[in-house]
Design a protein around this motif. Structure first.
Motif, PDB file in Angstrom:
ATOM      1  N   LEU A 117       0.838  -1.207   0.000  1.00  0.00           N
ATOM      2  CA  LEU A 117       0.000   0.000   0.000  1.00  0.00           C
ATOM      3  C   LEU A 117       0.868   1.250   0.000  1.00  0.00           C
ATOM      4  CD1 LEU A 117      -2.811   1.247   0.128  1.00  0.00           C
ATOM      5  CD2 LEU A 117      -2.728   1.029   2.628  1.00  0.00           C
ATOM      6  N   GLN A 118       1.950   1.231   0.762  1.00  0.00           N
ATOM      7  CA  GLN A 118       2.863   2.368   0.805  1.00  0.00           C
ATOM      8  C   GLN A 118       3.442   2.649  -0.573  1.00  0.00           C
ATOM      9  OE1 GLN A 118       3.722   4.302   3.587  1.00  0.00           O
ATOM     10  NE2 GLN A 118       4.881   5.600   2.172  1.00  0.00           N
ATOM     11  N   LYS A 119       3.865   1.581  -1.253  1.00  0.00           N
ATOM     12  CA  LYS A 119       4.452   1.734  -2.590  1.00  0.00           C
ATOM     13  C   LYS A 119       3.413   2.264  -3.582  1.00  0.00           C
ATOM     14  CE  LYS A 119       7.691   0.969  -5.781  1.00  0.00           C
ATOM     15  NZ  LYS A 119       6.958   1.166  -7.022  1.00  0.00           N
ATOM     16  N   THR A 120       2.170   1.781  -3.474  1.00  0.00           N
ATOM     17  CA  THR A 120       1.126   2.252  -4.385  1.00  0.00           C
ATOM     18  C   THR A 120       0.856   3.734  -4.193  1.00  0.00           C
ATOM     19  OG1 THR A 120       0.118   0.054  -4.325  1.00  0.00           O
ATOM     20  CG2 THR A 120      -1.232   1.848  -5.172  1.00  0.00           C
ATOM     21  N   TRP A 121       0.814   4.184  -2.932  1.00  0.00           N
ATOM     22  CA  TRP A 121       0.615   5.616  -2.677  1.00  0.00           C
ATOM     23  C   TRP A 121       1.778   6.436  -3.231  1.00  0.00           C
ATOM     24  CZ3 TRP A 121      -3.369   8.382  -1.993  1.00  0.00           C
ATOM     25  CH2 TRP A 121      -4.466   7.957  -1.248  1.00  0.00           C
ATOM     26  N   GLU A 122       3.001   5.953  -3.056  1.00  0.00           N
ATOM     27  CA  GLU A 122       4.163   6.697  -3.554  1.00  0.00           C
ATOM     28  C   GLU A 122       4.134   6.811  -5.070  1.00  0.00           C
ATOM     29  OE1 GLU A 122       7.451   4.549  -1.989  1.00  0.00           O
ATOM     30  OE2 GLU A 122       7.234   5.349   0.059  1.00  0.00           O
ATOM     31  N   ASP A 123       3.768   5.727  -5.757  1.00  0.00           N
ATOM     32  CA  ASP A 123       3.691   5.776  -7.221  1.00  0.00           C
ATOM     33  C   ASP A 123       2.602   6.750  -7.672  1.00  0.00           C
ATOM     34  OD1 ASP A 123       5.684   3.909  -7.311  1.00  0.00           O
ATOM     35  OD2 ASP A 123       4.356   2.200  -7.709  1.00  0.00           O
TER      36      ASP A 123
END
Length: 803
Positions: free
Chosen positions: A274-280
């Protein structure tokens, strides 16, 4: 008196102590408000005053009116011979008027006040003439007509050439008084309007309760006071705010709040995925903002607005997307739900792909990444939100301690959907919402003293702390992700730089600063460090990402005199672009009749082609429009809503469901069939959304006909235009408020509060006042009407957008 070449003195010691402010008091629970402090400023230097109570502004203006009558406001200490107005510039004229009418003088002080004025003028050889100097003679012994407005009348004025309109009658005390008002109330105005008011009325002082106009008053050559309701006011954080020298007035209620309130933080944990998706997603969002700064395109601006609203919805969601969407469909009228639905917003964003792709490869890549990122987030958050556990635990803690709990939300629509979701069985919800209030920041002041607050989304601190400070001290829990905490913490750090000795730093904000020192930050954060977390440019970027509310992205909706009754179904219509003051514009159909206030302050309606430069259109604010609609629904006065449109939409869903079941098609098969007929839909998910009602229907009404042909529905192939018209009616919201409330808004915009019995009964049932209606609108001056017509999306007609 009050000239720019003299020092200005506000609330001098002799006025505060010897005169005791002539006993001025306010009706209500806090009859004796906090007294201000003595203030001296240099020539031409505006005074920035800070106090948490918005009613304090009217009290301060009342005090200044008394001071000018007996002492003047400059260093000479000479009172004015004839009444000259204090010009009050405010975006809340209704609220100010209500507060001013609560001010009273003790009967014995009325005679002393006017005697002092006459003696002071007479001993200096001045001229005493006019009834305004002898108003005390109008009162008999034990006369109760001691309202300040009777002696120092306040009037509203709509423009530089308009006639002032008294906010209330003067109970016959003002009979024969021909002098100008003591207080002249106007809305935020351009420099030309303010200059016209200066020439006509020669105001002795300008008091500003609308920070954005503070820069325009410097050219007037009149002493100025600028009022702020919070140490976190956004104007302090803007570029140049560090040069202000604000004065924090004594504020006993805010001090009690700071000393007694308890601030807690809950930081949810996000999974690495989820963290990576928000960053992208945020990388794509930043690329969109960078591109928009270079290329100001209407389509990109529309994508930006949709992205901000969708991002804020998902970021602040404390329950799963599925529960929220079900709650939204169960509690909100479709017109309102359209603006708050994650599925609808994502559908609207996806529909922009062909238009954006036409702008270039880079723009196409950005929107593809945004749509993909939001799709992944919707999937990851479908059944659970990282904030869900923190929110439910905080609510359960309050209920276990037998304390009522209040969840603070951005809108009543969001709040109603959240309440529905919380009533779901555990673990999806609490199983009940008993003992839980779900309110907007404006409703905080109505909370019970025992209530504990939970805040699960980013608000700029002034939006939350200003109303909290006007209520009792209480436990406040923030459920924020680390990125959100950094952003909110930045406001607190920058406020500490401007107000280093404020009591809030030592009390309620102390644990906040301690927590911020423990956060990993872009730059090393040393214990005790007092500067900001982010450089100015990065902070401004964060402001655009986190706090672009609907009122910023959209200034409001032009108030139409009556709904459009056309029978054509179009996704785009010919429209004229109307440029308005304040760098914004609106698209209007030539046949639309819009409401406006003319130069004399009267209401009239006109077609787009009949508008002229200087006409002031009535614009209803987004939040106020939604709030009023909710009040009308709660009062069950919805007989004016278009029931036929809703029935037609339900019939459209029934045809889809029965057709898919009859033919046994999968959603992929249906998509392939309508694509073969010319549809630009790209995902089978949208078919399910139409059938379930998660999305009202396609933005391209041609897809309605294509669905009819693909499913063999004779009703759809015959009535597809009727369905499209129903979708337009519901989505546009032009019929949302109804004709009666529209008429009352027109009347309130002009400052005319006279009501017949039917209208009084209506407002009482709805639970709103004419002053609140007046404050729900703004008046924007027409600058230019472009004669050439352009094709514009139907959903943008009437919406006032920044340009």
């Amino acid at each position: 008196m009050g000239e720019l070449n003299l020092r200005n003195r506000l609330f001098p010691p002799e006025f505060l102590t010897q005169d005791a402010c002539f006993g001025l008091f306010r009706l209500g629970p806090q009859a004796r408000p906090d007294l201000p402090v003595s203030i001296e400023t240099g020539p031409g230097q505006p005074v920035h005053l800070v106090h948490s109570d918005p009613q304090q502004l009217a009290y301060l203006v009342g005090l200044i009116a008394l001071q000018t009558w007996t002492h003047g406001i400059d260093e000479l200490g000479v009172p004015i011979e004839e009444r000259r107005p204090i010009l009050v510039i405010t975006d809340k004229p209704g609220r100010f008027a209500e507060s001013y009418l609560k001010l009273h003088l003790p009967p014995e002080q009325v005679q002393e006040l006017f005697r002092r004025h006459r003696v002071s003028i007479g001993t200096r050889g001045g001229r005493i003439s006019g009834a305004s100097s002898y108003l005390d003679h109008k009162l008999s012994q034990n006369d109760q007509r001691t309202r300040l407005h009777n002696f120092f009348p306040a009037a509203q004025i709509a423009g530089g050439d308009s006639t002032p309109r008294m906010i209330e009658d003067r109970e016959f005390v003002g009979r024969g008084d021909e002098d100008c008002p003591a207080v002249l109330i106007t809305r935020k105005s351009d420099a030309a309007t303010l200059e016209a008011l200066k020439r006509r009325f020669s105001p002795i002082l300008v008091v500003v309760d609308a920070a954005p106009v503070a820069t325009t008053i410097s050219t007037l050559g009149i002493p100025a006071v600028i009022y702020h309701e919070s140490i976190f006011a956004p104007e302090f954080l803007r570029k140049g705010g560090e040069t202000m020298v604000p004065v924090c007035l004594p504020d006993s209620r805010f001090e009690r709040f700071c000393a007694g309130a308890e601030l807690n933080w809950v930081e949810p944990v996000m999974s690495p995925q989820l963290q990576k998706t928000w960053e992208d997603l945020d990388s794509a969002f930043q690329a969109l903002m960078d591109r928009l700064d270079v290329r100001r395109d209407r389509v990109l601006a529309d994508v930006y607005r949709t992205t901000v609203l969708l991002r804020n919805l998902l970021l602040g969601l404390p329950v799963g997307v599925r529960s929220y969407e079900q709650g939204l469909m169960a509690t909100a009228h479709p017109t309102i739900a359209f603006d708050w639905s994650i599925a609808e917003r994502l559908n609207a964003l996806s529909s922009k792909i062909p238009e954006v792709a036409a702008l270039g490869d880079w723009e196409e890549l950005i929107i593809q990444e945004l749509v993909t990122g939001f799709g992944r987030l919707e999937e990851l958050l479908r059944d659970f939100s990282p904030k869900q556990q923190g929110l439910i635990a905080s609510l359960q803690q309050s209920l276990t301690n037998e304390k009522p709990a209040a969840v603070i939300v951005a809108s009543p629509t969001f709040g109603a959907a959240l309440r529905w979701a919380l009533e779901l069985p555990e673990p999806r919800g609490l199983g009940t919402s008993a003992g839980i209030s779900i309110i907007t920041p404006a409703e905080i002041c109505d909370l019970d003293e025992e209530s504990q607050c939970v805040i699960h989304q980013v608000f700029e601190p002034h939006v939350i702390f200003a109303p909290l400070a006007r209520s009792a001290p209480r436990r406040i829990t923030f459920v924020l992700l680390p990125s959100e905490l950094r952003f909110v913490g930045e406001h607190f750090l920058r406020s500490r730089l401007l107000f280093p000795e404020h009591v809030a730093n030592r009390t309620i904000l102390a644990p906040v600063f301690h927590r911020l020192e423990q956060l990993p930050s872009p730059a090393p954060f040393m214990p005790g460090r007092r500067e900001a977390l982010f450089p100015a440019a990065e902070f401004e970027l964060l402001r655009r990402m986190f706090t672009q509310s609907s009122s910023v992205l959209e200034r409001g909706t032009v108030l139409l005199d009556e709904p459009d009754k056309g029978d054509l179904v179009l996704t785009e219509v010919p429209a004229n672009l109307v440029r308005l003051e304040g760098d914004c514009a609106v698209l209007l159909e030539p046949s639309s009749r819009v409401s406006l206030v003319d130069g004399d302050g009267a209401i009239r309606t006109a077609h787009c082609s009949e508008l002229f430069a200087g006409d002031r259109l009535i614009i209803i604010n987004p939040e106020a429009r939604e709030s009023i609609a909710h009040r009308i629904l709660r009062s069950r006065r919805d007989e004016e809503w278009d029931r036929d449109a809703l029935k037609t939409i339900e019939k459209w869903r029934e045809e889809l469901r029965s057709g898919v079941q009859r033919l046994g098609f999968t959603h992929n098969e249906v998509l392939a069939r309508i694509q073969a007929l010319g549809s630009e839909r790209i995902t089978p998910l949208v078919i399910g959304q139409w059938i379930r009602g998660d999305v009202l229907g396609p933005l391209d009404v041609g897809d309605i006909r294509r669905m009819g042909e693909a499913l063999g529905s004779e009703w759809l192939t015959v009535n597809w235009q009727r369905v499209g018209l129903a979708l337009i009616v519901v989505r546009s919201g032009h019929r949302l408020l109804g004709r009666q409330i529209t008429k009352l808004i027109q009347q309130a915009a002009a400052g005319d509060f006279r009501l017949n019995a039917r209208d009084e009964d209506f407002l009482q049932q709805v639970g709103i006042t004419m002053a609140q209606l007046q404050d729900s609108v703004t008046l924007l001056k027409v600058e230019t009407v472009h004669p050439e017509r352009v094709l514009a999306p139907v959903h943008q007609i009437g919406r006032v957008l920044p340009i």
